[in-house]
Motif scaffolding. Sequence first.
Motif, PDB file in Angstrom:
ATOM      1  N   LEU A   1       0.825  -1.206   0.000  1.00 17.64           N
ATOM      2  CA  LEU A   1       0.000   0.000   0.000  1.00 17.64           C
ATOM      3  C   LEU A   1       0.863   1.262   0.000  1.00 17.64           C
ATOM      4  CD1 LEU A   1      -2.938   0.814  -0.074  1.00 17.64           C
ATOM      5  CD2 LEU A   1      -2.993   0.706   2.416  1.00 17.64           C
ATOM      6  N   HIS A   2       1.969   1.255   0.745  1.00 18.90           N
ATOM      7  CA  HIS A   2       2.886   2.394   0.780  1.00 18.90           C
ATOM      8  C   HIS A   2       3.389   2.711  -0.625  1.00 18.90           C
ATOM      9  CE1 HIS A   2       6.878   4.283   1.168  1.00 18.90           C
ATOM     10  NE2 HIS A   2       6.323   4.933   2.180  1.00 18.90           N
ATOM     11  N   ARG A   3       3.827   1.670  -1.331  1.00 19.56           N
ATOM     12  CA  ARG A   3       4.335   1.847  -2.697  1.00 19.56           C
ATOM     13  C   ARG A   3       3.253   2.409  -3.617  1.00 19.56           C
ATOM     14  NH1 ARG A   3       4.784  -3.274  -4.314  1.00 19.56           N
ATOM     15  NH2 ARG A   3       2.687  -3.022  -5.093  1.00 19.56           N
ATOM     16  N   ASP A   4       2.038   1.916  -3.479  1.00 18.19           N
ATOM     17  CA  ASP A   4       0.939   2.392  -4.331  1.00 18.19           C
ATOM     18  C   ASP A   4       0.668   3.879  -4.103  1.00 18.19           C
ATOM     19  OD1 ASP A   4       0.790  -0.209  -5.220  1.00 18.19           O
ATOM     20  OD2 ASP A   4      -0.976  -0.705  -4.007  1.00 18.19           O
ATOM     21  N   PHE A   5       0.654   4.305  -2.847  1.00 18.85           N
ATOM     22  CA  PHE A   5       0.444   5.728  -2.558  1.00 18.85           C
ATOM     23  C   PHE A   5       1.621   6.566  -3.049  1.00 18.85           C
ATOM     24  CE2 PHE A   5      -3.156   4.744   0.104  1.00 18.85           C
ATOM     25  CZ  PHE A   5      -3.903   5.905   0.035  1.00 18.85           C
ATOM     26  N   ARG A   6       2.850   6.088  -2.838  1.00 22.40           N
ATOM     27  CA  ARG A   6       4.025   6.828  -3.318  1.00 22.40           C
ATOM     28  C   ARG A   6       3.982   6.994  -4.830  1.00 22.40           C
ATOM     29  NH1 ARG A   6       9.046   7.227  -0.602  1.00 22.40           N
ATOM     30  NH2 ARG A   6       9.641   8.180  -2.562  1.00 22.40           N
ATOM     31  N   THR A   7       3.627   5.943  -5.542  1.00 26.15           N
ATOM     32  CA  THR A   7       3.532   6.003  -7.000  1.00 26.15           C
ATOM     33  C   THR A   7       2.517   7.055  -7.418  1.00 26.15           C
ATOM     34  OG1 THR A   7       4.161   3.679  -7.189  1.00 26.15           O
ATOM     35  CG2 THR A   7       3.017   4.660  -9.080  1.00 26.15           C
TER      36      THR A   7
END
Length: 105
Positions: A84-90
Amino acid sequence: MTIPKDFDYYDTTLPPHYHETFAEIRSTCPVLHSEARGGYWLVSKYADVKTVLSDPATYSSADGLEIPMTAALPLPPIAMDPPLHRDFRTMLNRFFSPRRLNEFE
C-alpha cells in the motif's frame, strides 16, 4: 548529558542542542525507546535506519502512532507498509516531480 526516558524529538528546546543530543544518542543508545507521546522508537544510525526501512515485515509503520498526533486518520504513505505504501508513493510522486514543482514557483 544523559538522555531522559521521556526524550521528546519535538521538544522546542532541542534545536540549539541538536547535534550534541544526537551524537550522544548514536554513541550510547542508537535505538532509543522514549516514553514521550505514548512511547516510540527512535533509530539514529544510518545502517539501522536502512535496515528498518528495508524490512517492513519486521518493522511495521501500519499499526504505529503518528508523532505528533495531529491526524484523526493515519497519513498515507508514512503510516503504511508495502504494498500500500508503494501504491500511494507512485500516485503522489507525479505531483512532486521537478516539472510539477516548477509550476508552483
